[in-house]
Design a protein around this motif. Sequence first.
Motif, PDB file in Angstrom:
ATOM      1  N   GLY A 180      -1.211  -4.456  53.991  1.00 57.25           N
ATOM      2  CA  GLY A 180       0.327  -5.045  54.827  1.00 57.25           C
ATOM      3  C   GLY A 180       0.268  -4.655  55.966  1.00 57.25           C
ATOM      4  N   VAL A 181       1.093  -5.416  56.809  1.00 59.56           N
ATOM      5  CA  VAL A 181       2.126  -5.640  57.498  1.00 59.56           C
ATOM      6  C   VAL A 181       3.472  -5.155  57.767  1.00 59.56           C
ATOM      7  CG1 VAL A 181      -0.209  -6.125  59.462  1.00 59.56           C
ATOM      8  CG2 VAL A 181       1.228  -7.657  58.287  1.00 59.56           C
ATOM      9  N   LEU A 182       4.268  -4.663  58.998  1.00 59.19           N
ATOM     10  CA  LEU A 182       5.309  -4.651  58.531  1.00 59.19           C
ATOM     11  C   LEU A 182       5.725  -5.758  60.294  1.00 59.19           C
ATOM     12  CD1 LEU A 182       6.751  -0.935  58.715  1.00 59.19           C
ATOM     13  CD2 LEU A 182       7.015  -2.975  56.960  1.00 59.19           C
ATOM     14  N   GLU A 195       9.978  -8.064  48.376  1.00 59.20           N
ATOM     15  CA  GLU A 195      10.051  -6.695  49.044  1.00 59.20           C
ATOM     16  C   GLU A 195      10.263  -7.310  50.718  1.00 59.20           C
ATOM     17  OE1 GLU A 195       5.489  -8.525  48.561  1.00 59.20           O
ATOM     18  OE2 GLU A 195       7.487  -8.251  46.808  1.00 59.20           O
ATOM     19  N   TYR A 196       9.740  -8.161  51.500  1.00 59.48           N
ATOM     20  CA  TYR A 196       9.640  -9.090  52.484  1.00 59.48           C
ATOM     21  C   TYR A 196      10.693  -9.108  53.415  1.00 59.48           C
ATOM     22  CZ  TYR A 196       7.794 -11.786  55.876  1.00 59.48           C
ATOM     23  OH  TYR A 196       7.925 -12.742  57.541  1.00 59.48           O
ATOM     24  N   MET A 197      11.664  -9.211  52.357  1.00 58.37           N
ATOM     25  CA  MET A 197      12.993  -9.477  52.424  1.00 58.37           C
ATOM     26  C   MET A 197      13.668  -8.554  52.930  1.00 58.37           C
ATOM     27  SD  MET A 197      13.853 -13.012  50.643  1.00 58.37           S
ATOM     28  CE  MET A 197      15.596 -13.121  51.133  1.00 58.37           C
ATOM     29  N   ARG A 198      13.308  -7.574  52.470  1.00 57.78           N
ATOM     30  CA  ARG A 198      13.732  -6.197  51.992  1.00 57.78           C
ATOM     31  C   ARG A 198      13.352  -5.212  53.565  1.00 57.78           C
ATOM     32  NH1 ARG A 198      12.516  -5.726  46.608  1.00 57.78           N
ATOM     33  NH2 ARG A 198      10.676  -4.091  47.203  1.00 57.78           N
ATOM     34  N   ASN A 199      12.160  -5.466  53.549  1.00 58.45           N
ATOM     35  CA  ASN A 199      12.063  -4.776  55.003  1.00 58.45           C
ATOM     36  C   ASN A 199      10.690  -5.209  55.888  1.00 58.45           C
ATOM     37  OD1 ASN A 199       9.564  -4.606  53.108  1.00 58.45           O
ATOM     38  ND2 ASN A 199      10.306  -2.153  52.349  1.00 58.45           N
ATOM     39  N   GLY A 200      10.190  -6.006  56.103  1.00 59.33           N
ATOM     40  CA  GLY A 200       9.951  -7.427  56.783  1.00 59.33           C
ATOM     41  C   GLY A 200       7.910  -6.791  56.098  1.00 59.33           C
ATOM     42  N   HIS A 201       7.403  -6.533  54.833  1.00 56.48           N
ATOM     43  CA  HIS A 201       6.404  -5.761  54.493  1.00 56.48           C
ATOM     44  C   HIS A 201       5.856  -6.737  53.998  1.00 56.48           C
ATOM     45  CE1 HIS A 201       3.712  -3.704  51.619  1.00 56.48           C
ATOM     46  NE2 HIS A 201       2.847  -3.479  53.089  1.00 56.48           N
ATOM     47  N   THR A 203       1.945  -8.989  52.369  1.00 57.19           N
ATOM     48  CA  THR A 203       0.921  -8.088  52.048  1.00 57.19           C
ATOM     49  C   THR A 203       0.616  -9.813  51.816  1.00 57.19           C
ATOM     50  OG1 THR A 203       1.468  -8.475  50.251  1.00 57.19           O
ATOM     51  CG2 THR A 203       0.917  -6.680  51.700  1.00 57.19           C
ATOM     52  N   THR A 204      -0.852 -10.308  51.697  1.00 63.50           N
ATOM     53  CA  THR A 204      -1.598 -11.123  50.764  1.00 63.50           C
ATOM     54  C   THR A 204      -0.212 -11.289  49.777  1.00 63.50           C
ATOM     55  OG1 THR A 204      -2.779 -10.119  49.707  1.00 63.50           O
ATOM     56  CG2 THR A 204      -3.747 -11.033  51.743  1.00 63.50           C
ATOM     57  N   LYS A 205      -0.004 -10.250  49.220  1.00 68.03           N
ATOM     58  CA  LYS A 205       0.775 -11.012  47.481  1.00 68.03           C
ATOM     59  C   LYS A 205       1.986 -11.763  47.883  1.00 68.03           C
ATOM     60  CE  LYS A 205      -2.341  -8.729  44.882  1.00 68.03           C
ATOM     61  NZ  LYS A 205      -1.751  -8.133  43.696  1.00 68.03           N
ATOM     62  N   SER A 206       2.512 -11.934  49.408  1.00 68.77           N
ATOM     63  CA  SER A 206       3.423 -12.343  49.765  1.00 68.77           C
ATOM     64  C   SER A 206       3.471 -13.846  49.737  1.00 68.77           C
ATOM     65  CB  SER A 206       3.698 -11.965  51.266  1.00 68.77           C
ATOM     66  OG  SER A 206       4.704 -10.138  51.007  1.00 68.77           O
ATOM     67  N   ASP A 207       1.978 -14.421  50.317  1.00 65.88           N
ATOM     68  CA  ASP A 207       1.376 -15.479  50.070  1.00 65.88           C
ATOM     69  C   ASP A 207       1.512 -16.039  48.813  1.00 65.88           C
ATOM     70  OD1 ASP A 207       1.642 -15.941  52.882  1.00 65.88           O
ATOM     71  OD2 ASP A 207      -0.700 -15.761  53.246  1.00 65.88           O
ATOM     72  N   VAL A 208       1.028 -15.280  48.010  1.00 68.88           N
ATOM     73  CA  VAL A 208       1.231 -14.972  46.441  1.00 68.88           C
ATOM     74  C   VAL A 208       2.253 -15.942  45.501  1.00 68.88           C
ATOM     75  CG1 VAL A 208      -0.034 -14.425  43.908  1.00 68.88           C
ATOM     76  CG2 VAL A 208      -1.072 -13.405  46.119  1.00 68.88           C
TER      77      VAL A 208
END
Length: 333
Positions: A180-182, A195-201, A203-208
């Motif tokens: 993942g990337v920040l 997890e993306y909304m919390r800290n901008g992390h 990953t491909t799982k964000s797209d999932v």
Amino acid sequence: MSKVTNVEKPLVFSYEEIEAATDCFKESKKLGQGAYGSVFHGILRNQEVAVKRMKATKAKEFMVEIQVLCKAHHFNLVELIGYASCGEELFLVYEFAENRSLSDRLHEPLSKGYTPLSWVTRVQIALDAARGLEYIHDHTKQHYLHRDIKSSNILLDGSFRAKIADFGLAKLIEQGEENGVLTRIVGTFGYLAPEYMRNGHATTKSDVYSFGVVLFELITGQEAISKSRLHIPSTPERRSLISVMLSALKDATPVSIGRLRDVADPTLDNTYPSECLHKVSVLGKQCVEEDPLLRPDMKQVVFTLSHVLFNSIEWEATLAGNSQVFSRIMQGR
């Protein structure tokens, strides 16, 4: 603009060609409006195209689209034909998607004069989009995150085959960044992983996660955030489609789909195989798991949807003897 020469070469159009193709950006040619510009239908060099008109302030998104789509070529990704620039304006030229976006066709189709999408068509669209996403995650030379998967960024061609579009927010996964990337938080509310909304992390799982929301849209015909219209306890305020689906899945089994039937899109007219509806719903639930480690990857999603499509087509074939039902299904294909 010099960076364009560093990627596989798209066509370069003049501003005059773009202007003529869109009848000077005539309002009747406008296909839609997004955060990054307006999109117009046009005829350019004897080809139907979609032209995205952007302000020069969106140069970063403009370059990202060119860099991604000139390197990533797949049936289920929209094809970039070329670009143009003039003063304070930038233009991207894509293949034209005759049947507009999935959101156009899915949300309140009858009010727009569209025939509702059949169950099999919906599963095919889901599989197409999953294959496009799997491709940029795993099979391009450089891997990418899309970061804005949603029904309005899935386009439908003349045969209702799906193509992922709008790569302005795509992010390259550098070597060593597989976990993942920040990044700054971008995307569309209702589709963003927790997890993306919390800290901008990201990953491909964000797209999932975002794709899971699209699956729920395909099942219900509802927007990611909307007023509930169904036989489930709700309040007048807008609510998440995820919460609606997770509630409906509580008592559902492959044999008895329970409240899933209540949340299924009424335009389907109960014409779908219950077991397949359950499987797609459960897949959507897996995609929107709170813990990203528990979500499937897109390869697993493609595998599951391939089986569901096969079973759905078999189910459809058994209805061929009922001419009235079969006729209704074929109209929605």
